[in-house]
Design a protein around this motif. Sequence first.
Motif, PDB file in Angstrom:
ATOM      1  N   THR A 187       0.820  -1.208   0.000  1.00  0.00           N
ATOM      2  CA  THR A 187       0.000   0.000   0.000  1.00  0.00           C
ATOM      3  C   THR A 187       0.855   1.260   0.000  1.00  0.00           C
ATOM      4  OG1 THR A 187      -0.108   0.023   2.425  1.00  0.00           O
ATOM      5  CG2 THR A 187      -1.841  -1.176   1.246  1.00  0.00           C
ATOM      6  N   ALA A 188       0.237   2.365  -0.381  1.00  0.00           N
ATOM      7  CA  ALA A 188       0.918   3.651  -0.286  1.00  0.00           C
ATOM      8  C   ALA A 188       1.151   3.987   1.183  1.00  0.00           C
ATOM      9  CB  ALA A 188       0.078   4.739  -0.945  1.00  0.00           C
ATOM     10  N   PRO A 189       2.287   4.600   1.517  1.00  0.00           N
ATOM     11  CA  PRO A 189       2.577   4.917   2.922  1.00  0.00           C
ATOM     12  C   PRO A 189       1.501   5.811   3.534  1.00  0.00           C
ATOM     13  CG  PRO A 189       4.529   5.191   1.546  1.00  0.00           C
ATOM     14  CD  PRO A 189       3.379   4.997   0.613  1.00  0.00           C
ATOM     15  N   GLU A 190       1.063   5.440   4.718  1.00  0.00           N
ATOM     16  CA  GLU A 190       0.097   6.237   5.482  1.00  0.00           C
ATOM     17  C   GLU A 190       0.839   6.913   6.629  1.00  0.00           C
ATOM     18  OE1 GLU A 190      -3.632   5.555   8.564  1.00  0.00           O
ATOM     19  OE2 GLU A 190      -3.071   3.958   7.169  1.00  0.00           O
ATOM     20  N   GLU A 191       0.851   8.238   6.624  1.00  0.00           N
ATOM     21  CA  GLU A 191       1.566   8.968   7.682  1.00  0.00           C
ATOM     22  C   GLU A 191       0.747   8.921   8.962  1.00  0.00           C
ATOM     23  OE1 GLU A 191       4.204  13.030   8.167  1.00  0.00           O
ATOM     24  OE2 GLU A 191       2.537  13.015   6.747  1.00  0.00           O
ATOM     25  N   ILE A 192       1.306   8.324  10.002  1.00  0.00           N
ATOM     26  CA  ILE A 192       0.591   8.204  11.276  1.00  0.00           C
ATOM     27  C   ILE A 192       0.940   9.342  12.229  1.00  0.00           C
ATOM     28  CG2 ILE A 192       0.205   5.720  11.130  1.00  0.00           C
ATOM     29  CD1 ILE A 192       2.717   5.227  12.665  1.00  0.00           C
ATOM     30  N   LYS A 198       3.056   4.027   7.973  1.00  0.00           N
ATOM     31  CA  LYS A 198       2.642   2.632   8.046  1.00  0.00           C
ATOM     32  C   LYS A 198       2.374   2.129   6.631  1.00  0.00           C
ATOM     33  CE  LYS A 198      -1.566   1.627   9.223  1.00  0.00           C
ATOM     34  NZ  LYS A 198      -2.817   1.428   9.989  1.00  0.00           N
ATOM     35  N   VAL A 199       2.830   0.909   6.357  1.00  0.00           N
ATOM     36  CA  VAL A 199       2.662   0.294   5.036  1.00  0.00           C
ATOM     37  C   VAL A 199       2.178  -1.141   5.240  1.00  0.00           C
ATOM     38  CG1 VAL A 199       3.924  -0.637   3.056  1.00  0.00           C
ATOM     39  CG2 VAL A 199       4.324   1.702   3.780  1.00  0.00           C
ATOM     40  N   ASN A 200       1.230  -1.577   4.418  1.00  0.00           N
ATOM     41  CA  ASN A 200       0.758  -2.953   4.452  1.00  0.00           C
ATOM     42  C   ASN A 200       1.349  -3.729   3.279  1.00  0.00           C
ATOM     43  OD1 ASN A 200      -0.777  -2.332   6.692  1.00  0.00           O
ATOM     44  ND2 ASN A 200      -2.659  -2.013   5.524  1.00  0.00           N
ATOM     45  N   LYS A 222       2.255  -8.510   6.232  1.00  0.00           N
ATOM     46  CA  LYS A 222       2.767  -7.749   7.366  1.00  0.00           C
ATOM     47  C   LYS A 222       2.299  -6.297   7.337  1.00  0.00           C
ATOM     48  CE  LYS A 222       5.199 -11.221   8.947  1.00  0.00           C
ATOM     49  NZ  LYS A 222       4.887 -11.862  10.242  1.00  0.00           N
ATOM     50  N   GLU A 223       2.130  -5.773   8.532  1.00  0.00           N
ATOM     51  CA  GLU A 223       1.907  -4.341   8.736  1.00  0.00           C
ATOM     52  C   GLU A 223       3.241  -3.783   9.220  1.00  0.00           C
ATOM     53  OE1 GLU A 223      -1.693  -1.606  10.570  1.00  0.00           O
ATOM     54  OE2 GLU A 223      -1.085  -3.425  11.631  1.00  0.00           O
ATOM     55  N   ILE A 224       3.810  -2.862   8.441  1.00  0.00           N
ATOM     56  CA  ILE A 224       5.188  -2.424   8.670  1.00  0.00           C
ATOM     57  C   ILE A 224       5.186  -0.947   9.062  1.00  0.00           C
ATOM     58  CG2 ILE A 224       7.473  -2.224   7.618  1.00  0.00           C
ATOM     59  CD1 ILE A 224       6.385  -4.363   5.552  1.00  0.00           C
ATOM     60  N   PHE A 225       5.961  -0.623  10.094  1.00  0.00           N
ATOM     61  CA  PHE A 225       6.024   0.739  10.618  1.00  0.00           C
ATOM     62  C   PHE A 225       7.427   1.307  10.380  1.00  0.00           C
ATOM     63  CE2 PHE A 225       2.682  -1.480  12.769  1.00  0.00           C
ATOM     64  CZ  PHE A 225       1.654  -0.550  12.883  1.00  0.00           C
ATOM     65  N   ILE A 255      12.901   0.700   9.728  1.00  0.00           N
ATOM     66  CA  ILE A 255      11.686  -0.001  10.154  1.00  0.00           C
ATOM     67  C   ILE A 255      11.805  -0.268  11.648  1.00  0.00           C
ATOM     68  CG2 ILE A 255      10.332  -2.125   9.898  1.00  0.00           C
ATOM     69  CD1 ILE A 255      11.377  -2.246   6.987  1.00  0.00           C
ATOM     70  N   TYR A 256      10.827   0.201  12.418  1.00  0.00           N
ATOM     71  CA  TYR A 256      10.930   0.058  13.866  1.00  0.00           C
ATOM     72  C   TYR A 256       9.936  -0.946  14.449  1.00  0.00           C
ATOM     73  CZ  TYR A 256       6.892   3.253  14.285  1.00  0.00           C
ATOM     74  OH  TYR A 256       5.652   3.838  14.195  1.00  0.00           O
ATOM     75  N   ALA A 257       9.022  -1.452  13.618  1.00  0.00           N
ATOM     76  CA  ALA A 257       8.077  -2.465  14.099  1.00  0.00           C
ATOM     77  C   ALA A 257       7.453  -3.166  12.899  1.00  0.00           C
ATOM     78  CB  ALA A 257       6.998  -1.844  14.980  1.00  0.00           C
TER      79      ALA A 257
END
Length: 267
Positions: A187-192, A198-200, A222-225, A255-257
Motif C-alpha cells: 500500500t501507499a505509505p500512510e503517515e501516522i 505505516k505500510v501494508n 505484514k503491517e510495517i512501521f 523499520i521500527y516495528a
Amino acid sequence: MNSYTENKTDETTALHSFIPAPSSPSKAKTPKDVLVVSILFGILGLSALNSLGLIALTGAYLSLASQKPPTLVQLVGGKAITAISMENKARSPEIVKQFVTQQLLSLMTWTGELPSDAQNGKAVLDPGVEVTSAQGLKKKITTIAWQASFGFSEDFRKGLLSSIAELTPTEVFSGGSKVILVPQSITAPEEIEKGKWKVNLVANLVTFSPSNQVGESVPFNKEIFIQAIDVPNLKADASPLEQAIFKVRASGLEIYAMRDLARTDLK
C-alpha cells in the motif's frame, strides 16, 4: 405715459432674470478630435498592461528569490547530483515505499549466493553470518539478510535476526534450496504522525528445493512501521561493514516495528 413704459420695462427685466440665457450651440467634433482621443485611450491601455506585466514579473522574481536553490551533492563514487531541500523528517511516499520493498526483499529472499559482482563477476556460495537463534542455538542467516537488518531499529533488529535464523533452511548455504519473497501488493505509505508511516505488505514466501521445483508457498502478510532517521556520515576510509550500513541507511529511514496483517479484503 413714460411712467407706465418704465414700469413695463422693469417687469420685463425682472422676468428675464429668471430665464436662463440660451447657450451657444456646441461645436461638432471633427475626425481629428476623435483620432486624438482614441490615441490617448490606446496609450493609457498600453500603460496599464505594462504596469500589470511589471507587477507579475516582480511577484515571480520575489517567489523565486525566496526559494532555496538545489543543493549539489557528491556521492561516494564521485558522481554529483542535485538534491532538493526538505524538512528533516520529510520523506516522499515513493522513497518510503521503495525503502520498504527493498529491505523486505533483501531480508526475506535467501538464495545462498552472494551478488554476482562479489568475486570477479561470478556468483559464489554465501558462507552466511552466524547469529543466535531464539532457542539459543548458533545458526546462520544470509549475508544479504544480515546487511538488510541494519535498515531496522536497533531494539527491533536483535530479535528480528533470531527469528530469521529460525526460518532460514540450512540447505540454503549448500545450494540445496532457495527461499524467495514474492510481493503481491504494497500500500501507499500512510503517515501516522510527523516522520512516521505505516505500510501494508501482502506477499508469499516460496521455498524451492531439488525435490520441489514448483515451490511451496506460505503467506507473508505484514503491517510495517517506518520512521525517519538522520543519515549517517560515511568516512573516506570506511570499512566494507561501514559502507554496507551506510548504503542501507542512506535513505534516512528505518523499520521500527512489524506485525502480522489481518486480511480483511478476502471473500
